[in-house]
Design a protein around this motif. Structure first.
Motif, PDB file in Angstrom:
ATOM      1  N   LYS A  64       0.831  -1.209   0.000  1.00 47.73           N
ATOM      2  CA  LYS A  64       0.000   0.000   0.000  1.00 47.73           C
ATOM      3  C   LYS A  64       0.871   1.267   0.000  1.00 47.73           C
ATOM      4  CE  LYS A  64      -3.793   2.280   2.175  1.00 47.73           C
ATOM      5  NZ  LYS A  64      -4.500   2.647   3.329  1.00 47.73           N
ATOM      6  N   GLY A  65       0.681   2.137  -0.964  1.00 45.54           N
ATOM      7  CA  GLY A  65       1.421   3.391  -1.046  1.00 45.54           C
ATOM      8  C   GLY A  65       2.675   3.319  -1.900  1.00 45.54           C
ATOM      9  N   LEU A  66       3.115   2.115  -2.229  1.00 44.21           N
ATOM     10  CA  LEU A  66       4.356   1.992  -3.013  1.00 44.21           C
ATOM     11  C   LEU A  66       4.201   2.599  -4.404  1.00 44.21           C
ATOM     12  CD1 LEU A  66       7.258   0.748  -2.866  1.00 44.21           C
ATOM     13  CD2 LEU A  66       6.318  -1.233  -4.059  1.00 44.21           C
ATOM     14  N   ASP A  67       2.957   2.618  -4.907  1.00 48.00           N
ATOM     15  CA  ASP A  67       2.742   3.135  -6.269  1.00 48.00           C
ATOM     16  C   ASP A  67       3.008   4.633  -6.387  1.00 48.00           C
ATOM     17  OD1 ASP A  67       0.588   3.887  -4.778  1.00 48.00           O
ATOM     18  OD2 ASP A  67      -0.935   3.143  -6.162  1.00 48.00           O
ATOM     19  N   ALA A  68       3.280   5.304  -5.282  1.00 51.97           N
ATOM     20  CA  ALA A  68       3.606   6.736  -5.339  1.00 51.97           C
ATOM     21  C   ALA A  68       5.055   6.967  -5.778  1.00 51.97           C
ATOM     22  CB  ALA A  68       3.383   7.374  -3.965  1.00 51.97           C
ATOM     23  N   PHE A  69       5.819   5.898  -5.898  1.00 50.69           N
ATOM     24  CA  PHE A  69       7.249   6.046  -6.199  1.00 50.69           C
ATOM     25  C   PHE A  69       7.565   5.582  -7.616  1.00 50.69           C
ATOM     26  CE2 PHE A  69       6.764   5.809  -1.707  1.00 50.69           C
ATOM     27  CZ  PHE A  69       7.636   6.777  -1.232  1.00 50.69           C
ATOM     28  N   GLU A  70       8.519   6.281  -8.236  1.00 48.32           N
ATOM     29  CA  GLU A  70       8.973   5.855  -9.568  1.00 48.32           C
ATOM     30  C   GLU A  70      10.136   4.884  -9.455  1.00 48.32           C
ATOM     31  OE1 GLU A  70      10.043   9.287 -11.826  1.00 48.32           O
ATOM     32  OE2 GLU A  70       7.992  10.061 -11.847  1.00 48.32           O
ATOM     33  N   THR A  71      10.931   5.059  -8.409  1.00 53.64           N
ATOM     34  CA  THR A  71      12.144   4.264  -8.244  1.00 53.64           C
ATOM     35  C   THR A  71      12.086   3.554  -6.896  1.00 53.64           C
ATOM     36  OG1 THR A  71      13.354   5.912  -9.526  1.00 53.64           O
ATOM     37  CG2 THR A  71      14.668   4.382  -8.223  1.00 53.64           C
ATOM     38  N   ILE A  72      12.368   2.273  -6.914  1.00 57.30           N
ATOM     39  CA  ILE A  72      12.334   1.510  -5.669  1.00 57.30           C
ATOM     40  C   ILE A  72      13.568   0.604  -5.595  1.00 57.30           C
ATOM     41  CG2 ILE A  72       9.808   1.560  -5.519  1.00 57.30           C
ATOM     42  CD1 ILE A  72       9.736  -1.293  -6.562  1.00 57.30           C
ATOM     43  N   PHE A  73      13.866   0.162  -4.391  1.00 54.14           N
ATOM     44  CA  PHE A  73      14.938  -0.814  -4.191  1.00 54.14           C
ATOM     45  C   PHE A  73      14.312  -2.192  -3.969  1.00 54.14           C
ATOM     46  CE2 PHE A  73      17.117   3.081  -2.611  1.00 54.14           C
ATOM     47  CZ  PHE A  73      18.166   3.095  -3.512  1.00 54.14           C
ATOM     48  N   VAL A  74      14.930  -3.182  -4.568  1.00 55.97           N
ATOM     49  CA  VAL A  74      14.495  -4.563  -4.380  1.00 55.97           C
ATOM     50  C   VAL A  74      15.688  -5.350  -3.837  1.00 55.97           C
ATOM     51  CG1 VAL A  74      13.504  -6.594  -5.488  1.00 55.97           C
ATOM     52  CG2 VAL A  74      12.943  -4.319  -6.345  1.00 55.97           C
ATOM     53  N   ILE A  75      15.437  -6.113  -2.796  1.00 52.82           N
ATOM     54  CA  ILE A  75      16.491  -6.908  -2.165  1.00 52.82           C
ATOM     55  C   ILE A  75      16.087  -8.372  -2.282  1.00 52.82           C
ATOM     56  CG2 ILE A  75      17.736  -7.322  -0.007  1.00 52.82           C
ATOM     57  CD1 ILE A  75      16.822  -4.389   0.736  1.00 52.82           C
ATOM     58  N   TYR A  76      16.989  -9.187  -2.755  1.00 50.24           N
ATOM     59  CA  TYR A  76      16.648 -10.580  -3.027  1.00 50.24           C
ATOM     60  C   TYR A  76      17.797 -11.493  -2.644  1.00 50.24           C
ATOM     61  CZ  TYR A  76      18.607  -8.475  -7.281  1.00 50.24           C
ATOM     62  OH  TYR A  76      19.373  -7.740  -8.148  1.00 50.24           O
ATOM     63  N   TRP A  77      17.494 -12.782  -2.637  1.00 44.01           N
ATOM     64  CA  TRP A  77      18.448 -13.787  -2.179  1.00 44.01           C
ATOM     65  C   TRP A  77      18.959 -14.551  -3.390  1.00 44.01           C
ATOM     66  CZ3 TRP A  77      20.762 -14.207   2.324  1.00 44.01           C
ATOM     67  CH2 TRP A  77      21.408 -15.392   2.670  1.00 44.01           C
ATOM     68  N   LEU A  78      20.238 -14.375  -3.672  1.00 42.10           N
ATOM     69  CA  LEU A  78      20.828 -14.991  -4.865  1.00 42.10           C
ATOM     70  C   LEU A  78      21.068 -16.476  -4.560  1.00 42.10           C
ATOM     71  CD1 LEU A  78      23.048 -11.895  -5.486  1.00 42.10           C
ATOM     72  CD2 LEU A  78      21.298 -12.713  -7.088  1.00 42.10           C
ATOM     73  N   HIS A  79      19.996 -17.247  -4.654  1.00 43.70           N
ATOM     74  CA  HIS A  79      19.947 -18.573  -4.044  1.00 43.70           C
ATOM     75  C   HIS A  79      20.863 -19.606  -4.674  1.00 43.70           C
ATOM     76  CE1 HIS A  79      17.255 -18.831  -7.424  1.00 43.70           C
ATOM     77  NE2 HIS A  79      16.786 -20.023  -7.124  1.00 43.70           N
ATOM     78  N   GLN A  80      21.353 -19.332  -5.892  1.00 40.67           N
ATOM     79  CA  GLN A  80      22.244 -20.325  -6.512  1.00 40.67           C
ATOM     80  C   GLN A  80      23.713 -19.963  -6.335  1.00 40.67           C
ATOM     81  OE1 GLN A  80      21.193 -21.411 -10.495  1.00 40.67           O
ATOM     82  NE2 GLN A  80      19.069 -21.792  -9.976  1.00 40.67           N
ATOM     83  N   SER A  81      23.994 -18.999  -5.501  1.00 40.70           N
ATOM     84  CA  SER A  81      25.384 -18.550  -5.351  1.00 40.70           C
ATOM     85  C   SER A  81      26.177 -19.445  -4.419  1.00 40.70           C
ATOM     86  CB  SER A  81      25.416 -17.143  -4.748  1.00 40.70           C
ATOM     87  OG  SER A  81      24.918 -16.214  -5.652  1.00 40.70           O
ATOM     88  N   ARG A  82      27.444 -19.621  -4.719  1.00 43.96           N
ATOM     89  CA  ARG A  82      28.343 -20.176  -3.723  1.00 43.96           C
ATOM     90  C   ARG A  82      28.644 -19.078  -2.709  1.00 43.96           C
ATOM     91  NH1 ARG A  82      33.922 -21.746  -6.513  1.00 43.96           N
ATOM     92  NH2 ARG A  82      34.538 -21.884  -4.326  1.00 43.96           N
ATOM     93  N   ARG A  83      29.087 -19.455  -1.523  1.00 45.60           N
ATOM     94  CA  ARG A  83      29.169 -18.476  -0.441  1.00 45.60           C
ATOM     95  C   ARG A  83      30.527 -18.501   0.245  1.00 45.60           C
ATOM     96  NH1 ARG A  83      23.582 -19.331   2.820  1.00 45.60           N
ATOM     97  NH2 ARG A  83      24.464 -17.581   3.977  1.00 45.60           N
ATOM     98  N   ASP A  84      31.500 -19.103  -0.419  1.00 44.18           N
ATOM     99  CA  ASP A  84      32.750 -19.385   0.286  1.00 44.18           C
ATOM    100  C   ASP A  84      33.942 -18.540  -0.164  1.00 44.18           C
ATOM    101  OD1 ASP A  84      32.672 -20.565  -2.208  1.00 44.18           O
ATOM    102  OD2 ASP A  84      33.809 -22.332  -1.608  1.00 44.18           O
ATOM    103  N   LEU A  85      33.802 -17.668  -1.129  1.00 42.90           N
ATOM    104  CA  LEU A  85      34.961 -16.934  -1.637  1.00 42.90           C
ATOM    105  C   LEU A  85      35.133 -15.597  -0.914  1.00 42.90           C
ATOM    106  CD1 LEU A  85      34.735 -17.449  -5.516  1.00 42.90           C
ATOM    107  CD2 LEU A  85      35.976 -18.790  -3.800  1.00 42.90           C
ATOM    108  N   VAL A  86      36.349 -15.337  -0.439  1.00 46.16           N
ATOM    109  CA  VAL A  86      36.613 -14.024   0.167  1.00 46.16           C
ATOM    110  C   VAL A  86      37.375 -13.109  -0.783  1.00 46.16           C
ATOM    111  CG1 VAL A  86      36.429 -14.724   2.568  1.00 46.16           C
ATOM    112  CG2 VAL A  86      38.596 -14.997   1.388  1.00 46.16           C
ATOM    113  N   THR A  87      38.086 -13.684  -1.731  1.00 44.87           N
ATOM    114  CA  THR A  87      38.633 -12.892  -2.832  1.00 44.87           C
ATOM    115  C   THR A  87      38.158 -13.533  -4.127  1.00 44.87           C
ATOM    116  OG1 THR A  87      40.686 -14.174  -2.923  1.00 44.87           O
ATOM    117  CG2 THR A  87      40.698 -12.175  -1.559  1.00 44.87           C
TER     118      THR A  87
END
Ligand code: SAM
Length: 151
Positions: A64-87
């Protein structure tokens, strides 16, 4: 003292996600044209294809009310990603950088963040341009690009 559990006029509460240490509940899923990582854009573009964000019914009143905006942020879970690399050494440039200096989907907690253009909202479906995730990617959050009353 204010009651932090107060429900104000017009507010709707539903059962919250189960308690847990930074536990997340997926609140919807993305419907995009891309079924493989190779074909998915590295970053979405304002002139990209219209994608549909399905918000699960329980959370639909939260739109409710989101339609007042032209630009929004979407946050999602990149579920097929590996998670072990630091470099990481992205194939594109031959250099090695720390994961936190990259927008790579490979990270300890694979959150994806996109600033997208709102095309429209119908019921529990939010149509946007500017996504860069696989079809079926779980949705974590949607928020406007600024506070509603900040002009
Ligand atoms: N815009 C987001 C950000 O900056 O946080 C994501 C950028 S990331 C570089 C986008 C790439 O992640 C895509 O090109 C694709 O290779 C990969 N990707 C997209 N959806 C994914 C998913 N559900 N799981 C794993 N990798 C994904």
């Amino acid at each position: 003292m204010a009651d932090i559990n107060e429900i104000r006029a017009g507010e709707i509460a539903v059962s919250p996600p189960a308690a847990g240490d930074a536990g997340l509940e997926f609140i919807g899923r993305m419907h995009t044209p891309w079924t493989s990582r190779a074909e998915t854009p590295r970053q979405g573009r304002d002139d990209g294809p219209i994608c549909r964000i399905e918000v699960f019914d329980k959370w639909a009143p939260a739109l409710k009310g989101l339609d007042a905006f032209e630009t929004i942020f979407v946050i999602y879970w990149l579920h097929q990603s590996r998670r072990d690399l630091v470099t990481q050494s992205p194939r594109s440039n031959g250099t090695t950088l720390g994961t936190f200096a990259l927008r790579s989907p490979v990270r300890p907690n694979p959150l994806g963040l996109s600033q997208v253009k709102l095309v429209g909202i119908e019921g529990n479906i939010v149509s946007v341009r500017g996504l860069d995730c696989l079809d079926g990617t779980p949705l974590i959050d949607i928020k406007p690009d600024r506070c509603p009353h900040s002009g």
